[in-house]
Write a protein that holds these residues in place. Sequence first.
Motif, PDB file in Angstrom:
ATOM      1  N   SER A   1       0.841  -1.191   0.000  1.00  0.00           N
ATOM      2  CA  SER A   1       0.000   0.000   0.000  1.00  0.00           C
ATOM      3  C   SER A   1       0.878   1.245   0.000  1.00  0.00           C
ATOM      4  O   SER A   1       1.878   1.305   0.710  1.00  0.00           O
ATOM      5  CB  SER A   1      -0.916   0.016   1.229  1.00  0.00           C
ATOM      6  OG  SER A   1      -1.779  -1.113   1.228  1.00  0.00           O
TER       7      SER A   1
ATOM      8  N   GLU B   1      -4.844   3.647   1.562  1.00  0.00           N
ATOM      9  CA  GLU B   1      -4.954   2.520   0.646  1.00  0.00           C
ATOM     10  C   GLU B   1      -4.979   1.192   1.398  1.00  0.00           C
ATOM     11  O   GLU B   1      -5.719   0.269   1.029  1.00  0.00           O
ATOM     12  CB  GLU B   1      -3.784   2.538  -0.343  1.00  0.00           C
ATOM     13  CG  GLU B   1      -3.852   1.437  -1.391  1.00  0.00           C
ATOM     14  CD  GLU B   1      -2.687   1.481  -2.373  1.00  0.00           C
ATOM     15  OE1 GLU B   1      -2.455   0.462  -3.060  1.00  0.00           O
ATOM     16  OE2 GLU B   1      -2.009   2.526  -2.455  1.00  0.00           O
TER      17      GLU B   1
ATOM     18  N   THR C   1      -8.077  -1.580   1.435  1.00  0.00           N
ATOM     19  CA  THR C   1      -7.936  -3.000   1.093  1.00  0.00           C
ATOM     20  C   THR C   1      -8.661  -3.878   2.105  1.00  0.00           C
ATOM     21  O   THR C   1      -9.342  -4.846   1.726  1.00  0.00           O
ATOM     22  CB  THR C   1      -6.448  -3.391   1.021  1.00  0.00           C
ATOM     23  OG1 THR C   1      -5.797  -2.589   0.030  1.00  0.00           O
ATOM     24  CG2 THR C   1      -6.290  -4.862   0.658  1.00  0.00           C
TER      25      THR C   1
END
Length: 348
Positions: free
Chosen positions: A254, A259, A263
């Motif tokens: 990431s 991010e 996920t």
Amino acid sequence: MYSDSPHQFYNIYQEYSLKFYQLPKVFFTNELYKNMSNHAKIAYAVLQDRLQLSIKNNWYDNDGNIYFIFTNENLKDILNIKSNSTLQSVKNELIVANLMSQERRGLNKANRLYLLRPIVRNEDIYSIDRLEADTVEMDVRRDEQGKFQSGSTKTVLPDEGSKSIGTEGSTKIVLPGENLKSVAPEGSTETVHQEVQFLYTNDTDFNELKEDTYKDTLQDTEAEQNRILLDNFSKINELSGLSNETLEMIATFSSDIKEADETIGIIFRAKKKIEDARGIRLDTHMLDAEIQQTLLKNYRKFKTDEKIKNQSNYLFGSLKNFFEDITIRMSESSTNLKYPKLHEWLDK
């Protein structure tokens, strides 16, 4: 005539100074490996050097494939790595690049690590040969006095009153003495050091400089905060049901904490989508190893397939298909007992 000069003896210290780790040149030509961190490349070289030790220990499987048996603490010591997250990052990089695979051996047992050969394409052979040819050419360019011939970069430190004319096609840097006249050849780039006040004069406003410095400071601070959050990502999400290894892998791949969090959200949204459709609940912890492999396949896909524009949507679809496949296999196991352990994947 016999001579006892120390220069003629083989010396143990000199011999050990000639021992090197070998780093494959294809790491610097093949797009699969060029973006790997230097830490991962060096780790590969160090592990490759220890293949002979594995052979002496009879560490090879029934197919004759050589493996390593190292705990994470052993690996950190060998690779001079301090944190578990950094070690996991290095291992994940090698796994995604298909340079290493690992075989789980159960609770409290060190995994078997297999080092894999890098892929060498025709383009790599050409690039490596060209690189080596360029190196030879640079050596040939020296004349008998050891000076570079035409096309080289030339630095001239002239005497007082001297004149310097560059070779055609060269880049010449001249540090002149008093009364030096410098004539630049056509097509060359010449840098002449003048008075200090003229050399460093520019029209940059001091307020602009302060503003740029302030922005750089904010960016550095944000980057440091982001690094700390990613380093502690597994601790922050320890109650998610995913293993520390899976969480550290997500943090590694990431670009920032946002991010990484996204996920996690994608995993559980895909899982809930199938659970609601099938009317069941799946045990995340029991599925962790397969979730990790699914993520790794996607990360590799993102690295190699430029056609994927929206990685979040692609990952969601991939995970949804994975959970859908799990429920299908569970359904089959309930009728023909083909998968007797699949009931364990249900959330109790």
